[in-house]
Design a protein around this motif. Structure first.
Motif, PDB file in Angstrom:
ATOM      1  N   TYR A 146      -0.260 -14.588  34.911  1.00  0.00           N
ATOM      2  CA  TYR A 146      -0.363 -15.695  33.889  1.00  0.00           C
ATOM      3  C   TYR A 146      -0.351 -17.075  34.076  1.00  0.00           C
ATOM      4  CZ  TYR A 146       4.676 -15.885  34.439  1.00  0.00           C
ATOM      5  OH  TYR A 146       6.097 -15.848  35.128  1.00  0.00           O
ATOM      6  N   TYR A 147       0.183 -17.378  35.572  1.00  0.00           N
ATOM      7  CA  TYR A 147       0.018 -18.589  36.227  1.00  0.00           C
ATOM      8  C   TYR A 147      -0.436 -18.640  37.708  1.00  0.00           C
ATOM      9  CZ  TYR A 147       1.717 -23.247  37.983  1.00  0.00           C
ATOM     10  OH  TYR A 147       2.091 -24.198  38.710  1.00  0.00           O
ATOM     11  N   VAL A 148      -1.167 -19.581  38.099  1.00  0.00           N
ATOM     12  CA  VAL A 148      -1.763 -19.738  39.472  1.00  0.00           C
ATOM     13  C   VAL A 148      -1.448 -20.916  39.851  1.00  0.00           C
ATOM     14  CG1 VAL A 148      -3.372 -19.026  41.327  1.00  0.00           C
ATOM     15  CG2 VAL A 148      -3.100 -17.643  39.248  1.00  0.00           C
ATOM     16  N   GLN A 149      -0.879 -21.384  40.877  1.00  0.00           N
ATOM     17  CA  GLN A 149      -0.802 -22.776  41.694  1.00  0.00           C
ATOM     18  C   GLN A 149      -1.774 -22.649  42.954  1.00  0.00           C
ATOM     19  OE1 GLN A 149       2.865 -24.918  41.876  1.00  0.00           O
ATOM     20  NE2 GLN A 149       2.412 -24.709  44.147  1.00  0.00           N
ATOM     21  N   THR A 150      -2.676 -23.583  43.379  1.00  0.00           N
ATOM     22  CA  THR A 150      -3.517 -23.526  44.392  1.00  0.00           C
ATOM     23  C   THR A 150      -3.693 -24.854  44.698  1.00  0.00           C
ATOM     24  OG1 THR A 150      -5.298 -22.383  45.599  1.00  0.00           O
ATOM     25  CG2 THR A 150      -5.724 -23.221  43.450  1.00  0.00           C
ATOM     26  N   GLY A 151      -4.342 -25.051  46.007  1.00  0.00           N
ATOM     27  CA  GLY A 151      -4.562 -26.393  46.343  1.00  0.00           C
ATOM     28  C   GLY A 151      -3.929 -26.686  47.700  1.00  0.00           C
ATOM     29  N   GLY A 152      -4.010 -27.829  48.361  1.00  0.00           N
ATOM     30  CA  GLY A 152      -3.335 -28.140  49.583  1.00  0.00           C
ATOM     31  C   GLY A 152      -3.568 -29.611  49.623  1.00  0.00           C
ATOM     32  N   GLY A 153      -2.745 -30.087  50.678  1.00  0.00           N
ATOM     33  CA  GLY A 153      -2.930 -31.620  51.043  1.00  0.00           C
ATOM     34  C   GLY A 153      -2.883 -31.845  52.398  1.00  0.00           C
ATOM     35  N   ARG A 154      -3.522 -32.654  52.868  1.00  0.00           N
ATOM     36  CA  ARG A 154      -3.608 -33.212  54.362  1.00  0.00           C
ATOM     37  C   ARG A 154      -2.584 -34.563  54.242  1.00  0.00           C
ATOM     38  NH1 ARG A 154      -9.943 -32.742  55.499  1.00  0.00           N
ATOM     39  NH2 ARG A 154      -9.999 -30.461  56.077  1.00  0.00           N
ATOM     40  N   ARG A 155      -1.811 -34.495  55.509  1.00  0.00           N
ATOM     41  CA  ARG A 155      -1.008 -35.836  55.503  1.00  0.00           C
ATOM     42  C   ARG A 155      -2.220 -37.014  55.713  1.00  0.00           C
ATOM     43  NH1 ARG A 155       4.361 -37.164  57.124  1.00  0.00           N
ATOM     44  NH2 ARG A 155       4.562 -39.423  56.702  1.00  0.00           N
ATOM     45  N   THR A 264       1.367 -19.490  52.257  1.00  0.00           N
ATOM     46  CA  THR A 264       1.348 -20.847  52.965  1.00  0.00           C
ATOM     47  C   THR A 264       0.239 -20.689  53.905  1.00  0.00           C
ATOM     48  OG1 THR A 264       3.090 -20.114  54.715  1.00  0.00           O
ATOM     49  CG2 THR A 264       3.887 -21.117  52.740  1.00  0.00           C
ATOM     50  N   ALA A 265      -0.391 -22.020  54.098  1.00  0.00           N
ATOM     51  CA  ALA A 265      -1.410 -21.920  55.065  1.00  0.00           C
ATOM     52  C   ALA A 265      -1.094 -22.164  56.440  1.00  0.00           C
ATOM     53  CB  ALA A 265      -2.477 -23.272  54.628  1.00  0.00           C
ATOM     54  N   THR A 266      -2.224 -21.672  57.133  1.00  0.00           N
ATOM     55  CA  THR A 266      -1.980 -22.187  58.835  1.00  0.00           C
ATOM     56  C   THR A 266      -2.148 -23.257  59.131  1.00  0.00           C
ATOM     57  OG1 THR A 266      -4.012 -21.292  59.338  1.00  0.00           O
ATOM     58  CG2 THR A 266      -2.534 -19.593  59.517  1.00  0.00           C
ATOM     59  N   GLY A 267      -1.753 -23.602  60.313  1.00  0.00           N
ATOM     60  CA  GLY A 267      -2.212 -24.997  60.758  1.00  0.00           C
ATOM     61  C   GLY A 267      -1.081 -25.918  61.105  1.00  0.00           C
ATOM     62  N   ILE A 268      -0.971 -26.717  61.628  1.00  0.00           N
ATOM     63  CA  ILE A 268      -0.006 -27.883  61.794  1.00  0.00           C
ATOM     64  C   ILE A 268      -0.955 -29.242  62.165  1.00  0.00           C
ATOM     65  CG2 ILE A 268       2.056 -26.537  62.546  1.00  0.00           C
ATOM     66  CD1 ILE A 268       1.594 -27.419  65.495  1.00  0.00           C
ATOM     67  N   GLY A 269       0.116 -30.305  61.718  1.00  0.00           N
ATOM     68  CA  GLY A 269      -0.727 -31.594  61.800  1.00  0.00           C
ATOM     69  C   GLY A 269      -1.458 -32.153  60.798  1.00  0.00           C
ATOM     70  N   PRO A 270      -1.960 -33.456  60.932  1.00  0.00           N
ATOM     71  CA  PRO A 270      -2.324 -34.332  59.853  1.00  0.00           C
ATOM     72  C   PRO A 270      -3.432 -33.530  59.097  1.00  0.00           C
ATOM     73  CG  PRO A 270      -2.957 -35.490  61.872  1.00  0.00           C
ATOM     74  CD  PRO A 270      -2.010 -34.267  62.131  1.00  0.00           C
ATOM     75  N   TRP A 271      -4.138 -32.775  59.816  1.00  0.00           N
ATOM     76  CA  TRP A 271      -5.513 -32.460  59.081  1.00  0.00           C
ATOM     77  C   TRP A 271      -5.423 -30.819  58.645  1.00  0.00           C
ATOM     78  CZ3 TRP A 271     -10.847 -34.094  58.820  1.00  0.00           C
ATOM     79  CH2 TRP A 271     -10.838 -35.318  59.188  1.00  0.00           C
ATOM     80  N   SER A 272      -4.062 -30.147  58.608  1.00  0.00           N
ATOM     81  CA  SER A 272      -3.861 -29.062  58.120  1.00  0.00           C
ATOM     82  C   SER A 272      -3.151 -28.913  56.786  1.00  0.00           C
ATOM     83  CB  SER A 272      -2.649 -28.381  58.996  1.00  0.00           C
ATOM     84  OG  SER A 272      -1.532 -28.984  59.008  1.00  0.00           O
ATOM     85  N   GLY A 273      -3.012 -27.960  56.126  1.00  0.00           N
ATOM     86  CA  GLY A 273      -2.255 -27.880  55.024  1.00  0.00           C
ATOM     87  C   GLY A 273      -3.219 -27.405  53.665  1.00  0.00           C
ATOM     88  N   VAL A 274      -4.439 -26.982  54.094  1.00  0.00           N
ATOM     89  CA  VAL A 274      -5.439 -26.846  52.931  1.00  0.00           C
ATOM     90  C   VAL A 274      -6.086 -25.519  53.440  1.00  0.00           C
ATOM     91  CG1 VAL A 274      -5.967 -29.123  52.502  1.00  0.00           C
ATOM     92  CG2 VAL A 274      -7.345 -27.878  54.334  1.00  0.00           C
ATOM     93  N   TRP A 275      -6.652 -24.663  52.402  1.00  0.00           N
ATOM     94  CA  TRP A 275      -7.188 -23.345  52.439  1.00  0.00           C
ATOM     95  C   TRP A 275      -8.497 -23.247  53.059  1.00  0.00           C
ATOM     96  CZ3 TRP A 275      -3.537 -19.838  52.617  1.00  0.00           C
ATOM     97  CH2 TRP A 275      -2.603 -20.026  51.872  1.00  0.00           C
ATOM     98  N   ASP A 276      -8.780 -23.970  54.311  1.00  0.00           N
ATOM     99  CA  ASP A 276     -10.093 -23.793  55.072  1.00  0.00           C
ATOM    100  C   ASP A 276     -10.112 -23.237  56.219  1.00  0.00           C
ATOM    101  OD1 ASP A 276      -8.833 -25.834  56.021  1.00  0.00           O
ATOM    102  OD2 ASP A 276     -10.396 -27.227  56.284  1.00  0.00           O
ATOM    103  N   GLY A 277      -8.691 -22.692  56.361  1.00  0.00           N
ATOM    104  CA  GLY A 277      -8.254 -21.924  57.601  1.00  0.00           C
ATOM    105  C   GLY A 277      -7.625 -20.550  57.053  1.00  0.00           C
ATOM    106  N   GLY A 278      -6.486 -20.002  57.651  1.00  0.00           N
ATOM    107  CA  GLY A 278      -6.127 -18.650  57.528  1.00  0.00           C
ATOM    108  C   GLY A 278      -4.867 -18.772  56.937  1.00  0.00           C
ATOM    109  N   ILE A 279      -4.114 -17.548  56.794  1.00  0.00           N
ATOM    110  CA  ILE A 279      -2.933 -17.606  55.972  1.00  0.00           C
ATOM    111  C   ILE A 279      -1.722 -17.546  56.902  1.00  0.00           C
ATOM    112  CG2 ILE A 279      -1.314 -16.021  54.555  1.00  0.00           C
ATOM    113  CD1 ILE A 279      -4.043 -15.298  52.965  1.00  0.00           C
ATOM    114  N   GLY A 280      -0.426 -18.521  56.566  1.00  0.00           N
ATOM    115  CA  GLY A 280       0.659 -18.400  57.524  1.00  0.00           C
ATOM    116  C   GLY A 280       1.772 -17.629  57.417  1.00  0.00           C
TER     117      GLY A 280
END
Length: 358
Positions: A146-155, A264-280
């Motif tokens: 009934y509820y989905v939250q998606t998206g992400g943010g880069r620092r 949660t998404a993979t990746g670290i650093g200011p360009w990470s945190g979004v779903w253009d990569g893999g799953i952490g």
């Protein structure tokens, strides 16, 4: 031998040509780019001695080709895509599908009219962990979702150039990385149709010279958040950011009546945190024998080249007469949500979403 043409010779085109060159049953025979001499330089750089270079994509689509990769700026996806389809070529277009919903509709209609494939470049679908999440969601073990939250943010992760020009890109963070988040959630849910959108967008960082070297040219959103009502009495909380004073906009979650899933998404650093990569990480929450449980689902290690798999799937679909691997009809729903976000933000109110029967 499958004969391929490439329209647009920027960075993403290089990834396409490298994928095609790994396939012994594929030959890249032509490249087109509107910038004079650029296609010719691309052909030489990527050692395509038999490929012809053009400054006009109309010359390319006149050739005897099986398929075309469209790697242009967003604004040109519509015209080049339709021209290729109407010339009888199958089309793999990079995301986003188009700049506007209306353009996307016309592209899908052209594919149906011509009987050609129109597939869209969402390579994260080929990640084995993304596929595992899809299988969990579709298995029904979460019950009624009934509820989905998606998206992400880069620092910090704001591009420049064509990405920040509204006429060329159509949208900013929404079209660039938000579309990946939408595809993650919507594909797992079998792409339910959106009914309405209430959204807010801003560009506080992109237009500030402290944070962006092209602030005076920044015309698109660098942040957006939306509540999207979906058919089936579901709601989607969608949020995306190219830059922010925060480490995360939170995980992707699916809430069901029997269980919940957190990613949660993979990746670290200011360009990470979004779903253009893999799953952490993947967590499954449910009640078991009267206890609240949190099951960690192991993330698979793999060496799958997801970009190659995307391009290969396009080639196989041509060879074997299969449907489009990532059909334009699905991604039109993705496009409709982004269109709704931009309209809602501009009007300052909720807007309805209408997708015509195609």
């Amino acid at each position: 031998m499958i004969r391929i043409g490439i329209i647009g010779s920027g960075g993403i085109a290089g990834m396409h040509v490298r994928a095609y060159k790994k396939m012994p049953d594929v030959e890249v025979v032509a490249v087109a780019d509107v910038v004079p001499g650029r296609a010719e330089s691309f052909v030489k750089q990527h050692e395509l001695p038999e490929a012809r270079a053009f400054d006009n994509h109309l010359n390319l689509v006149e050739l005897d080709l099986d398929g075309v990769s469209i790697c242009t700026p967003n604004v040109a996806h519509h015209r080049t895509g339709i021209d290729a389809l109407e010339a009888g070529k199958h089309v793999l277009v990079e995301k986003p599908l188009a700049v506007t919903l209306e353009q996307g509709i016309e592209m899908v209609q052209a594919a149906k009219r011509t009987g050609r494939l129109l597939t869209v470049g969402f390579q994260p679908r080929y990640d084995p962990n993304m596929q595992a999440v899809r299988d969990i969601i579709r298995s029904g073990q979460l019950g009624n979702i009934y509820y989905v939250q998606t998206g992400g943010g880069r620092r910090r992760g704001m591009p420049g150039g064509t990405f920040i020009n509204k006429e060329l890109a159509g949208a900013g963070a929404m079209a660039d990385i938000g579309c990946y988040s939408l595809d993650l959630a919507l594909h797992a849910l079998n792409y339910p149709k959106p009914l309405s959108v209430s959204a807010f967008t801003s560009n506080h960082f992109g237009t500030n010279p402290i944070y962006h070297s092209e602030a005076d040219k920044f015309e698109v959103e660098d942040f957006g958040v939306a509540l999207v009502r979906l058919e089936g009495n579901r709601v989607l909380n969608f949020k995306i950011s190219w830059a922010m004073h925060m480490d995360s906009l939170g995980p992707t979650i699916f809430l069901g009546t029997d269980a919940g899933l957190k990613l949660t998404a993979t990746g670290i650093g200011p360009w990470s945190g979004v779903w253009d990569g893999g799953i952490g990480s993947i967590h499954l929450f449910r009640d078991l024998l009267g206890h609240h449980t949190d099951t960690i689902i192991p993330v698979k290690s793999h060496n799958v080249d997801i970009f190659y798999e995307k391009v290969r799937d396009f080639v196989v679909a041509i060879q074997e007469g299969k449907p489009a691997p990532i059909p334009g009809e699905q991604i039109l729903i993705n496009q409709a949500i982004i269109d709704g976000v931009l309209r809602s933000s501009a009007l300052g109110r909720e807007v309805e979403v209408h997708i015509p029967e195609l």
